[in-house]
Design a protein around this motif. Structure first.
Motif, short mmCIF file in Angstrom:
data_model
loop_
_atom_site.label_atom_id
_atom_site.label_comp_id
_atom_site.label_asym_id
_atom_site.label_seq_id
_atom_site.Cartn_x
_atom_site.Cartn_y
_atom_site.Cartn_z
N ALA A 274 -4.78 -8.62 0.42
CA ALA A 274 -5.40 -7.75 1.62
C ALA A 274 -4.69 -7.19 2.32
O ALA A 274 -2.84 -7.51 2.40
N SER A 275 -3.78 -6.06 3.03
CA SER A 275 -2.58 -5.28 3.27
C SER A 275 -3.15 -4.89 4.66
O SER A 275 -4.41 -3.97 5.04
N ASP B 221 -3.49 1.18 9.14
CA ASP B 221 -4.68 1.04 8.45
C ASP B 221 -4.92 -0.10 7.79
O ASP B 221 -3.68 -1.24 7.56
N LEU B 222 -5.85 -0.76 7.42
CA LEU B 222 -6.36 -2.00 6.52
C LEU B 222 -7.00 -2.63 5.57
O LEU B 222 -7.84 -0.84 4.97
N ASN B 223 -6.94 -2.80 4.79
CA ASN B 223 -7.52 -3.03 2.94
C ASN B 223 -7.86 -4.66 3.23
O ASN B 223 -6.61 -4.90 2.10
N LEU B 224 -8.97 -4.51 3.28
CA LEU B 224 -9.23 -6.71 2.97
C LEU B 224 -10.07 -6.31 1.65
O LEU B 224 -10.26 -7.77 1.87
N THR B 225 -10.31 -4.93 1.06
CA THR B 225 -11.26 -5.64 -0.29
C THR B 225 -10.48 -5.75 -1.57
O THR B 225 -11.20 -5.22 -2.17
N CYS B 226 -9.09 -5.36 -1.69
CA CYS B 226 -8.60 -4.87 -2.14
C CYS B 226 -8.71 -6.16 -3.34
O CYS B 226 -8.39 -7.32 -3.22
N PRO C 177 0.64 -1.14 -0.01
CA PRO C 177 -0.26 -0.63 0.27
C PRO C 177 1.31 1.59 -0.42
O PRO C 177 2.32 1.03 0.23
N THR D 296 1.16 -7.47 3.29
CA THR D 296 0.38 -7.91 1.90
C THR D 296 0.34 -8.84 1.88
O THR D 296 1.30 -9.83 1.65
#
Length: 328
Positions: A270-271, A321-326, A181, A262
């Motif tokens: 996800a990251s 920071d969390l991204n579970l939908t990338c 990210p 990631t």
């Protein structure tokens, strides 16, 4: 009132864990233990204790009246875990070493007989990486994943952590590009012996998984890769050279204190990122300690015990920071 003993509590991770435990479990008694508490800064709300975990008598004294032990060092971990479980004391370990976690995993029968829990893969890598991998695998439907770990080369680490990194150089080969990210972008990671790539095949049925490491400083990442060459790695294992290199590394702080991990499985990614990986590990440990009463007796890794989305969301609420939908 629960009593929590942190062994190796004066290192970077132990201190962050103590701060998080005092905040998240205000009614608990938090004891921060190590061999040299006089050299450490006081932690408000925690009690210092001098303990040599390698001394059975000293360890037994420290375990009296303790409900939970959080191990934040690599020093006789299997023996310490056994001593805890024999007394019915819950145990958590932040180690990233395959051999350490494999040895503790063999204590499952003991833990169940004593109605105690041992939680493994407690931290950033392994830990958060395991949960991201489970999330990606569940959404991709595949049995393969790649994990990237980017650490801030400006964050201060103790000699034990630096020594563990040196020992890992040259053990594994392979490199590949990994998208991280912002602000990092695509970086080349070099395969490194984090334990997640060894435990996930057993816990999640993964058929192919590799974990790669890079630093936020591209220059230091290049030097890290060069140090992993067989001839250089052999040189680094010589005690005088190792001592000198550890001293030099302890004084070099290029880069920042940011981190990112990631996971990619097919088209799903996800990251998780933020500042100070030691804090991420400490907060992860504290949140797991809070969940211990709901966990079954035995020995298990984090991905076997908590639901990824809910736990990661709670962890992200601590300022990460969390991204579970990338999807790429």
């Amino acid at each position: 009132m629960a009593t929590i003993l942190i062994l190796g509590g004066y290192g970077a991770v132990g201190r962050e864990a103590a701060v998080a435990l005092v905040r998240h479990l205000p009614t608990a008694s938090v004891i921060v233990a190590g061999r040299n508490p006089d050299h450490a800064q006081p932690i408000p709300g925690a009690t210092p204790l001098r303990v040599d975990a390698a001394d059975p008598a000293d360890l037994a004294r420290a375990l009296t009246g303790v409900d939970t032990v959080l191990m934040c060092a690599e020093r006789d971990n299997v023996d310490v875990a056994r001593a805890c479980l024999e007394r019915g004391i819950d145990y958590l370990d932040v180690s990233a070493s395959r051999e350490v976690l494999a040895g503790i995993a063999e204590l499952g029968d003991l833990a169940r007989r004593k109605d105690a829990r041992a939680v493994l893969s407690v931290g950033l890598a392994p830990g958060v990486t395991n949960l991201l991998a489970r999330r990606c695998l569940e959404h991709s439907g595949l049995r393969e994943a790649r994990i990237g770990v980017l650490l801030g080369s400006g964050e201060r680490h103790g000699p034990a952590a630096l020594g563990w990194t040196l020992d890992g150089l040259g053990q594994l080969d392979g490199r590949w590009p990994m998208p991280f990210p912002a602000p990092y972008g695509v970086r080349t990671v070099h395969r490194f012996p984090f334990s997640d790539q060894y435990t996930l095949p057993g816990t999640l049925g993964v058929t192919s998984v590799s974990t790669g490491l890079c630093l936020d400083s591209r220059l230091l990442t290049t030097l890290l890769a060069a140090a992993g060459r067989p001839a250089v790695a052999r040189l680094l294992r010589r005690p005088p050279v190792r001592k000198l290199v550890l001293a030099l590394l302890g004084g070099i702080h290029l880069g920042g204190d940011g981190f990112a991990v990631t996971v990619h499985s097919g088209t799903v990614a996800a990251s998780f990122s933020g500042a100070r990986q030691s804090r991420a590990t400490g907060v992860t440990a504290a949140l797991l300690v809070r969940r211990l009463p709901s966990m079954p007796p035995g020995v298990a890794h984090i991905e076997q015990l908590v639901e990824p989305a809910a736990f990661l969301a709670e962890l992200a609420a601590e300022g990460f920071d969390l991204n579970l939908t990338c999807v790429r």
